[in-house]
Design a protein around this motif. Structure first.
Motif, PDB file in Angstrom:
ATOM      1  N   LEU A   1      84.639  43.479   8.764  1.00 37.21           N
ATOM      2  CA  LEU A   1      83.535  42.551   8.552  1.00 37.21           C
ATOM      3  C   LEU A   1      83.976  41.463   7.577  1.00 37.21           C
ATOM      4  O   LEU A   1      84.979  41.615   6.878  1.00 37.21           O
ATOM      5  CB  LEU A   1      82.315  43.275   7.966  1.00 37.21           C
ATOM      6  CG  LEU A   1      81.666  44.374   8.807  1.00 37.21           C
ATOM      7  CD1 LEU A   1      80.605  45.099   7.982  1.00 37.21           C
ATOM      8  CD2 LEU A   1      81.041  43.793  10.068  1.00 37.21           C
TER       9      LEU A   1
ATOM     10  N   LEU B   1      78.854  51.619  11.544  1.00 36.82           N
ATOM     11  CA  LEU B   1      78.129  50.896  10.496  1.00 36.82           C
ATOM     12  C   LEU B   1      76.770  51.539  10.228  1.00 36.82           C
ATOM     13  O   LEU B   1      76.339  51.653   9.078  1.00 36.82           O
ATOM     14  CB  LEU B   1      77.949  49.431  10.899  1.00 36.82           C
ATOM     15  CG  LEU B   1      79.222  48.597  11.044  1.00 36.82           C
ATOM     16  CD1 LEU B   1      78.863  47.155  11.390  1.00 36.82           C
ATOM     17  CD2 LEU B   1      80.067  48.642   9.777  1.00 36.82           C
TER      18      LEU B   1
ATOM     19  N   ALA C   1      83.311  49.840   5.164  1.00 39.36           N
ATOM     20  CA  ALA C   1      83.395  49.672   6.616  1.00 39.36           C
ATOM     21  C   ALA C   1      84.852  49.579   7.057  1.00 39.36           C
ATOM     22  O   ALA C   1      85.237  50.121   8.108  1.00 39.36           O
ATOM     23  CB  ALA C   1      82.628  48.426   7.041  1.00 39.36           C
TER      24      ALA C   1
ATOM     25  N   ILE D   1      77.355  40.485  11.234  1.00 39.77           N
ATOM     26  CA  ILE D   1      77.980  41.406  12.185  1.00 39.77           C
ATOM     27  C   ILE D   1      78.163  40.664  13.508  1.00 39.77           C
ATOM     28  O   ILE D   1      77.185  40.322  14.175  1.00 39.77           O
ATOM     29  CB  ILE D   1      77.121  42.662  12.401  1.00 39.77           C
ATOM     30  CG1 ILE D   1      76.919  43.405  11.074  1.00 39.77           C
ATOM     31  CG2 ILE D   1      77.763  43.576  13.433  1.00 39.77           C
ATOM     32  CD1 ILE D   1      75.963  44.579  11.181  1.00 39.77           C
TER      33      ILE D   1
END
Length: 473
Positions: free
Chosen positions: A421, A458, A414, A440
Motif C-alpha cells: 500500500l 487487509l 500490510a 487501496i
C-alpha cells in the motif's frame, strides 16, 4: 549564561562556522543544503524549532521562517503539523515507484492506480500498429515535425472522440501533451510565476504537488468533505491570500474518491469569478458519461482548463493526452510547449488516435468498466461495516482506519502480510497533517481472485488490530 548560549546548547543542529547576526535567509538555506550534502544532516533529522534557532543565531524568527521555507521549496525539508520541520527522505512525501516491477511470490500490489492488466490491451495495440504500418500517408504525417499545439488531424480525431463521450470540445481548443502530468506542468509553468499561489484539495494528486514544488509555487491546501473542496474554506483562503489557480478532480478525487455535486461546482465557479481564479480540472481518471458531472469548461469556459489522458483507458506507457484551454490563453501555452520540446511526438499520437477512432478503445473501456463493477462489489463485500469511500469508475477506495490504527503502522504491517500500500503522506498538500486512512487500489492484480486474497488480508489485519510490537505514533 546568555539566551544565545542556552539556545545553542539545546539546538539539535547549528550551521557550521560563524553565522553573523542578521544573516539573510538564503545564506541559511544554503548552509542547510551543504549540511545535507555532507551528511551532517540526514533524512528524517528534525531541525531546531524556529524560535530556538533564531535565538541561537541571534537573528529574527522571520529570517528562520523564510530560510526553512526556501529549503522546503528546494525540496530539502518538509514541514508537517505535529512533527516539526525535518530533512526529506528519499521516500518523503512523494510516491516511491519501486513496486512498479512485477510482484513476486505471495506479494499483492494494491498501491498503484493503473488500468486492469489484460491480454486484450496487448492484442489491440498489436492490431493498431499493424494497421498503421499499412497506411504510408499516416506514417509520413506522424514522422514529420508537428506544430506546437500538435498534429491538426490528431486534434480533430481526439475532439471527435471526446465529443462522443459527451465532452464537447473543439479541436482548436486542444493542445496535445505527453500525458496528463505534462499538461499539469505546462499550465503551471506557462501561466503562474514562481512565488505565486495555487490551491487544491488538502489531499490531492502527488504529481500536482511535485509540479508546484518544482516550479517554486506556493501550494495551498483547502479543506475537504465528502464532495471534495469546501467552497466556504476556499472563499476564506481567497480573502486572505492572492490565489491564481485551482486544481480540481471533481469526478473523484485522488486519493479520497470524493465526487463533486452540480451545486458545489457552480459555487466553486462563483468564487473563481469573484476572485479571478483559473480552474485546472484533471479528468485523467476517465468516468463514463452517465456518471460524469458538468465539466468546468462548460460552466466557466473563459477560465477553465480540462486535462484528458489515455493512461487510464489504453496504457500508462503510451504517454499521450491533451489540454483544453481558453482561447485567450492558448498562445502562451503553445509558446510553453515550443520552449519545452517543440511538440508532442507524432507517432505516439498516431497510435493513440487510431486506437480511439477505430472503436477498439470503446471495447476495452466497456470490458474494464464491467471488471471494475465486479471488483467494487467485492470491495463492498469485504469491507462491509468499515468506513470507506469509492467511485464506480474509480481504480481505488479510501479507507478510514478505526482506532487505534495509525496509517504508517497499517501500511507496514500490510507489507508483512504480503500486501503493498501507499501511505497517505504523498497526497498531503503543504503542512496538511496525514490522515489515518489509506488508499487501496483494486486494479493492479491481474485476477479478481488475487485481489480478493489481498483484500481479505487487509480485512483480517483491521480486525486483529495493531501488533503490540508496532509503535503507535
Amino acid at each position: 549564561m546568555s539566551i544565545k548560549e542556552k539556545a545553542q546548547q539545546r539546538a539539535s543542529w547549528l550551521p557550521s562556522g560563524q553565522t553573523p547576526a542578521g544573516a539573510r535567509y538564503k545564506t541559511l538555506a544554503d548552509q542547510i543544503a551543504a549540511a545535507i550534502a555532507s551528511g551532517e544532516l540526514k533524512p528524517g533529522d528534525r531541525l531546531p524549532p524556529q524560535r530556538l534557532l533564531a535565538d541561537a543565531l541571534e537573528v529574527t524568527v522571520g529570517t528562520i521562517t523564510r530560510a526553512y521555507k526556501e529549503a522546503e521549496r528546494r525540496g530539502l525539508l518538509e514541514a508537517k503539523v505535529g512533527s516539526g520541520t525535518r530533512v526529506r527522505g528519499k521516500h518523503s512525501d512523494e510516491p516511491n515507484f519501486h513496486h512498479l516491477s512485477k510482484a513476486t511470490g505471495d506479494s499483492i500490489d494494491l498501491s498503484l492506480s493503473i488500468p486492469i492488466p489484460c491480454a486484450l490491451r496487448e492484442r489491440q495495440l498489436s492490431a493498431i500498429m499493424a494497421r498503421l504500418s499499412e497506411q504510408p500517408s499516416a506514417l509520413h504525417n506522424a514522422l514529420e515535425y508537428q506544430s506546437e499545439k500538435g498534429n491538426p488531424e490528431q486534434r480533430k480525431q481526439l475532439a471527435a472522440w471526446l465529443s462522443g463521450q459527451n465532452l464537447h470540445i473543439d479541436a482548436d481548443e486542444l493542445l496535445l501533451s505527453i500525458g496528463g502530468q505534462h499538461a499539469d506542468f505546462l499550465v503551471l509553468q506557462s501561466l503562474i510565476r514562481p512565488g505565486e499561489a495555487v490551491a487544491s484539495d488538502a489531499l490531492t494528486y502527488p504529481g500536482m504537488i511535485a509540479c508546484a514544488r518544482q516550479l517554486g509555487l506556493k501550494h495551498l491546501p483547502v479543506s475537504m468533505d465528502r464532495e471534495g473542496m469546501r467552497p466556504d474554506a476556499l472563499e476564506r483562503l481567497c480573502e486572505r491570500q492572492r490565489v491564481r489557480l485551482l486544481y480540481l478532480m471533481p469526478e473523484h478525487n485522488n486519493p479520497t474518491a470524493a465526487h463533486m455535486s452540480e451545486q458545489r461546482r457552480r459555487e466553486i465557479v462563483r468564487i473563481a469569478r469573484k476572485y479571478d481564479l483559473l480552474i485546472l480540472e484533471d479528468g485523467v481518471q476517465f468516468v463514463s458519461a452517465e456518471l460524469r458531472g458538468t465539466p468546468f469548461f462548460e460552466l466557466a469556459p473563459e477560465r477553465a482548463f480540462y486535462i484528458f489522458s489515455v493512461s487510464k483507458i489504453l496504457s500508462g506507457g503510451l504517454r499521450f493526452g491533451c489540454l483544453r484551454a481558453p482561447s485567450a490563453l492558448i498562445p502562451q501555452l503553445a509558446a510553453g510547449l515550443r520552449a519545452q520540446f517543440w511538440s508532442s511526438p507524432g507517432i505516439v499520437g498516431a497510435v493513440a488516435c487510431e486506437w480511439l477512432a477505430s472503436g477498439d478503445a470503446d471495447i476495452l473501456i466497456n470490458w474494464q468498466n464491467q471488471e471494475l463493477a465486479a471488483r467494487h462489489a467485492l470491495l463492498e463485500q469485504v469491507f462491509r461495516g468499515y468506513d470507506f469511500h469509492a467511485h464506480p469508475c474509480g481504480f481505488h477506495a479510501w479507507l478510514h482506519l478505526p482506532e487505534p490504527w495509525r496509517a504508517s503502522d497499517f501500511v507496514e504491517q500490510a507489507r508483512h502480510r504480503g500486501v503493498t500500500l501507499v501511505s497517505p503522506e504523498p497526497f498531503c498538500v503543504g503542512t496538511q497533517p496525514a490522515p489515518q486512512a489509506v488508499r487501496i487500489c483494486i486494479t493492479p492484480p491481474t485476477s479478481i481472485e488475487s485481489l480478493e486474497t489481498g483484500l481479505n488480508r487487509l480485512r483480517d489485519l483491521l480486525a486483529e488490530g495493531p501488533s503490540p510490537t508496532a509503535p503507535l505514533v
